[in-house]
Design a protein around this motif. Sequence first.
Motif, PDB file in Angstrom:
ATOM      1  N   PHE A  65       5.228   0.651  -0.276  1.00  0.00           N
ATOM      2  CA  PHE A  65       5.812   1.090  -1.263  1.00  0.00           C
ATOM      3  C   PHE A  65       7.455   1.701  -0.610  1.00  0.00           C
ATOM      4  N   GLU A  66       7.294   2.481  -0.309  1.00  0.00           N
ATOM      5  CA  GLU A  66       8.156   3.643   0.412  1.00  0.00           C
ATOM      6  C   GLU A  66       9.047   3.046   1.153  1.00  0.00           C
ATOM      7  N   PRO A 112      -4.445  -2.641 -16.396  1.00  0.00           N
ATOM      8  CA  PRO A 112      -4.529  -4.719 -15.385  1.00  0.00           C
ATOM      9  C   PRO A 112      -5.719  -4.283 -15.297  1.00  0.00           C
ATOM     10  N   LYS A 129       0.198  -5.432 -16.288  1.00  0.00           N
ATOM     11  CA  LYS A 129       0.801  -4.208 -16.082  1.00  0.00           C
ATOM     12  C   LYS A 129       1.247  -3.765 -15.918  1.00  0.00           C
ATOM     13  N   TYR A 145       1.774   8.631  -6.906  1.00  0.00           N
ATOM     14  CA  TYR A 145       2.153   7.631  -7.814  1.00  0.00           C
ATOM     15  C   TYR A 145       2.044   9.032  -9.662  1.00  0.00           C
ATOM     16  N   VAL A 162       0.639  -1.417  -0.422  1.00  0.00           N
ATOM     17  CA  VAL A 162       0.071   0.020  -0.350  1.00  0.00           C
ATOM     18  C   VAL A 162       1.005   1.151   0.197  1.00  0.00           C
ATOM     19  N   ILE A 163       0.391   2.748  -0.304  1.00  0.00           N
ATOM     20  CA  ILE A 163       0.853   3.730   0.013  1.00  0.00           C
ATOM     21  C   ILE A 163       1.734   3.890   1.060  1.00  0.00           C
ATOM     22  N   GLY A 164       2.667   4.019   1.151  1.00  0.00           N
ATOM     23  CA  GLY A 164       3.396   4.140   2.274  1.00  0.00           C
ATOM     24  C   GLY A 164       4.522   2.778   2.596  1.00  0.00           C
ATOM     25  N   GLN A 173     -10.499  -8.528  -8.941  1.00  0.00           N
ATOM     26  CA  GLN A 173      -9.497  -8.791  -9.892  1.00  0.00           C
ATOM     27  C   GLN A 173      -9.110  -9.923  -9.748  1.00  0.00           C
ATOM     28  N   LEU A 177      -4.780 -13.657  -6.523  1.00  0.00           N
ATOM     29  CA  LEU A 177      -5.208 -12.556  -6.790  1.00  0.00           C
ATOM     30  C   LEU A 177      -5.062 -13.128  -8.842  1.00  0.00           C
ATOM     31  N   HIS A 213      -9.382 -14.450  -9.685  1.00  0.00           N
ATOM     32  CA  HIS A 213      -8.500 -15.761 -10.210  1.00  0.00           C
ATOM     33  C   HIS A 213     -10.103 -16.559 -11.259  1.00  0.00           C
ATOM     34  N   TRP A 230       7.122   3.881 -10.674  1.00  0.00           N
ATOM     35  CA  TRP A 230       8.141   5.082  -9.673  1.00  0.00           C
ATOM     36  C   TRP A 230       9.152   4.407  -9.239  1.00  0.00           C
ATOM     37  N   ASN A 259      -4.266   9.297  -4.810  1.00  0.00           N
ATOM     38  CA  ASN A 259      -2.256   8.573  -5.385  1.00  0.00           C
ATOM     39  C   ASN A 259      -0.966   9.470  -5.539  1.00  0.00           C
ATOM     40  N   SER A 305      -2.407  -5.891  -5.161  1.00  0.00           N
ATOM     41  CA  SER A 305      -4.041  -5.903  -5.492  1.00  0.00           C
ATOM     42  C   SER A 305      -4.536  -4.316  -6.076  1.00  0.00           C
ATOM     43  N   ARG A 306      -3.902  -3.731  -5.297  1.00  0.00           N
ATOM     44  CA  ARG A 306      -4.319  -2.205  -5.836  1.00  0.00           C
ATOM     45  C   ARG A 306      -3.064  -1.644  -6.791  1.00  0.00           C
ATOM     46  N   ASN A 307      -3.731  -1.613  -7.860  1.00  0.00           N
ATOM     47  CA  ASN A 307      -2.718  -1.267  -8.856  1.00  0.00           C
ATOM     48  C   ASN A 307      -2.646  -0.252  -9.418  1.00  0.00           C
ATOM     49  N   PHE A 308      -2.142   0.720  -8.524  1.00  0.00           N
ATOM     50  CA  PHE A 308      -2.229   2.532  -7.948  1.00  0.00           C
ATOM     51  C   PHE A 308      -1.392   2.959  -9.545  1.00  0.00           C
ATOM     52  N   LEU A 309      -1.888   3.975 -10.144  1.00  0.00           N
ATOM     53  CA  LEU A 309      -1.495   4.892 -11.662  1.00  0.00           C
ATOM     54  C   LEU A 309      -0.332   5.024 -11.496  1.00  0.00           C
ATOM     55  N   GLY A 310       0.764   4.476 -12.149  1.00  0.00           N
ATOM     56  CA  GLY A 310       1.936   5.090 -11.703  1.00  0.00           C
ATOM     57  C   GLY A 310       3.084   4.164 -11.493  1.00  0.00           C
ATOM     58  N   VAL A 311       2.474   3.571 -10.556  1.00  0.00           N
ATOM     59  CA  VAL A 311       3.145   3.272  -9.087  1.00  0.00           C
ATOM     60  C   VAL A 311       4.391   2.234 -10.009  1.00  0.00           C
ATOM     61  N   PRO A 340      -7.961   8.171 -11.500  1.00  0.00           N
ATOM     62  CA  PRO A 340      -6.492   8.508 -11.508  1.00  0.00           C
ATOM     63  C   PRO A 340      -6.529   7.619 -10.231  1.00  0.00           C
ATOM     64  N   VAL A 341      -6.741   6.618  -9.687  1.00  0.00           N
ATOM     65  CA  VAL A 341      -6.152   6.561  -8.488  1.00  0.00           C
ATOM     66  C   VAL A 341      -5.324   4.954  -8.671  1.00  0.00           C
ATOM     67  N   PHE A 342      -6.246   4.625  -9.743  1.00  0.00           N
ATOM     68  CA  PHE A 342      -5.906   3.216 -10.010  1.00  0.00           C
ATOM     69  C   PHE A 342      -5.759   3.561 -11.482  1.00  0.00           C
ATOM     70  N   SER A 343      -4.993   2.271 -12.001  1.00  0.00           N
ATOM     71  CA  SER A 343      -4.040   1.878 -13.451  1.00  0.00           C
ATOM     72  C   SER A 343      -5.161   1.559 -14.422  1.00  0.00           C
ATOM     73  N   ARG A 385     -11.666  -3.309  -9.282  1.00  0.00           N
ATOM     74  CA  ARG A 385     -10.063  -4.063  -8.250  1.00  0.00           C
ATOM     75  C   ARG A 385     -11.113  -5.296  -7.690  1.00  0.00           C
TER      76      ARG A 385
END
Lengths: 265, 249
Positions: free
Chosen positions: A173-174, B219, A229, B20, A169-171, B189, A221, B191, A202, B18, A193-199, B213-216, B187
Amino acid sequence: MTELYHDIIDIHAHLGKYHQFPLAHCDAGDVVQQADELGIRILCVSHMYGLLYDVREGNTLSREAARQFPGRILAGGVLDPRESEEEIENEFNRCEPHVAMWNELHPALHRSPINGPGYTTILSLINTKPKPVLVHTDEDDPYSRPDLLEEVVPRFPALPFLIGHSGNVIGGFEKAVDLALKYENVYLDSTFSRNFLGVMEWLIKKVGAEKILFGSDMPFLNASAQVGKLLSVRITESQRERIFRENARGLLKLDSMERTSPKFS
Amino acid sequence: MSDLTFFDSNAFLGRHTNPYTESPFRAEHAVSLLGAQVNLSGLLVFHAEAVLYDALHGNQTLIDETNERPGLHRVWVALPEVSADEDEAGKFLSAMEEHRVAAVRIFPRTHNFTLTNQSLDPLFSLLNGRAFPVFANQEEISWDEVIYLLRSFPRLPFVLTNVGYRLGRYVDPLMRCYPTFHLELSRYQVHRGLEDLCRKFGSERLLFGSGLPVFSPEPVMAMVMSAQIGLHDKQNIAEANLRRLLRRD
């Protein structure tokens, strides 16, 4: 989107059920079929039975899956930090010869922190015969915070640590990035599971493609999303190859396997 | 993989959390995603200002920012205040029609109200008559509220968005029992999840969404493209179901 890849190595996959939600199509044959559809050549799996209920039986099931699909499935070993030192050592000695890596040490499911005494016993044993160790991490789980590895990683410089879910999660990843930058033997797992845009961009920019390995976490998953991704991330093909295959090939020492597996190219 | 075109049912403009990607997510950025780069043909968007500051203010900002941007389809955020009685609800509906607003979103938890005390019944009654779609994030609405809405307004298409991959035991009975229940997939996702949903319930109530814009989006696109389902089902999920829901096909 880039066309389908081939010969992906998946360092984070499982078999079997999970109590919290329905999982179908999750035996070895199902997982290999899904892998075929997505260009995944080799999967390192552990059985959920071992993570959730009985580590010995789970490791046996993983080994049977590897026997059933030689060259496709590699057995990942699981050890339970809640057991006695003697029980842990006996299971280590029983399953170690058959596992390609430790997939995965799971502080969240075992309610036991990675820097606690149970995992110290486990990692000390693994350190006697070093193989890559995938550690589940999740900043939101008190047992699985990536920064707990700060106490652990320096004590085992010969062990390649794969940070499962890269902190998730955010935090998180860092913190995972900090570890990968600080320690040569720390790598990141691309599964979350949460594919944040741009992560993904990054993460790659921060630690480099040579420090990230592909994981699907199937059947937990959806593997297509995890492959997708990385297919769509804007990186060079050389970087993509490293993440999808070459980094894992090096860590798992798969060159000998290549000679016995003619389809692997 | 096939060359599907996707219509995103779950996106928003404005400020976001987000780290990123750039915040705020502006209309120009959203429009730049349409077309060749990621095969997006359109985005259904609300404005974060309508969630975080004031719904009516944010709804107006959405009008301003999406003006003359035909790929961005408007979603207004509704509150109990616009549904105090039939007259108020009628005014809100007229304004939506005037501004070509395609759908309504509600945020009961963030905006501190519940559906089960009939707070939005006057508006939902009007929307029910027009089969005008209503969206809500799973974290924003209780399962009891979802069932209240589906039972009370049986012609109202309801889309549950941002549904986590572990929630199948909640989702399946809703898909089975309520023909107006729709599931957005950003979300979810799971199997072999699409294969199982299509086999059990058909593809007509499954909607592609990203969470931008939070998720991409990629996927979720990959999940649809590589699912072991027919091309017609993929087209339904990617684009056709949402266009049908918005009466734009």
